[in-house]
Scaffold this motif. Sequence first.
Motif, short mmCIF file in Angstrom:
data_model
loop_
_atom_site.label_atom_id
_atom_site.label_comp_id
_atom_site.label_asym_id
_atom_site.label_seq_id
_atom_site.Cartn_x
_atom_site.Cartn_y
_atom_site.Cartn_z
N MET A 1 3.50 1.72 -8.25
CA MET A 1 4.47 1.15 -7.31
C MET A 1 3.97 -0.17 -6.75
SD MET A 1 5.66 4.66 -5.37
CE MET A 1 6.14 3.81 -3.91
N LYS B 1 5.81 -3.73 -7.21
CA LYS B 1 6.14 -4.49 -5.99
C LYS B 1 5.51 -5.88 -5.99
CE LYS B 1 5.96 -4.26 -1.01
NZ LYS B 1 5.38 -3.64 0.16
N CYS C 1 0.50 6.98 -9.17
CA CYS C 1 1.89 6.64 -8.82
C CYS C 1 1.95 5.50 -7.82
CB CYS C 1 2.61 7.87 -8.27
SG CYS C 1 2.89 9.16 -9.49
#
Length: 141
Positions: free
Chosen positions: A53, A57, A49
């Motif tokens: 992310m 980003k 996870c």
Amino acid sequence: MIEKIFSIFLLIISIIGYYLARGFENGFMIDSGLGAGFFPKVVCILLGCLSLMMFIKSFKSTNNYKFNKNTFSVMLLCILYLFLMERLGYLLSTIVFSLGVISILNRKKISINIAFSVMFSIGIYYLFSKVFNVSLPTGIL
């Protein structure tokens, strides 16, 4: 660019780790569904996870990082560590891996690096094998 590559690398590591954790034997908490593979699975899911992310980003970020050879070297050491674990066993491969990472990131005194690698590896080995009663790979050599 390096963020994208590193986040994909971490995602692949988390998928491989989760797959390997599925094969762990069920431990003393089998009735509640918790076993030897529970904690590694949770860590791999969290790593997956977080790496997703980080990947998302990296598209929003305008930072231009220069390629760092230390990052690439540590990534190669991680891959080598995965392959050496079954052959050399946990203790020896962890000593080699931690010594390699410490030497890449901290090039001060080799004697201190060796001492820390050996003590760290033996400490973790003792913690998992004796306290948590988890069997670690012994190697085939």
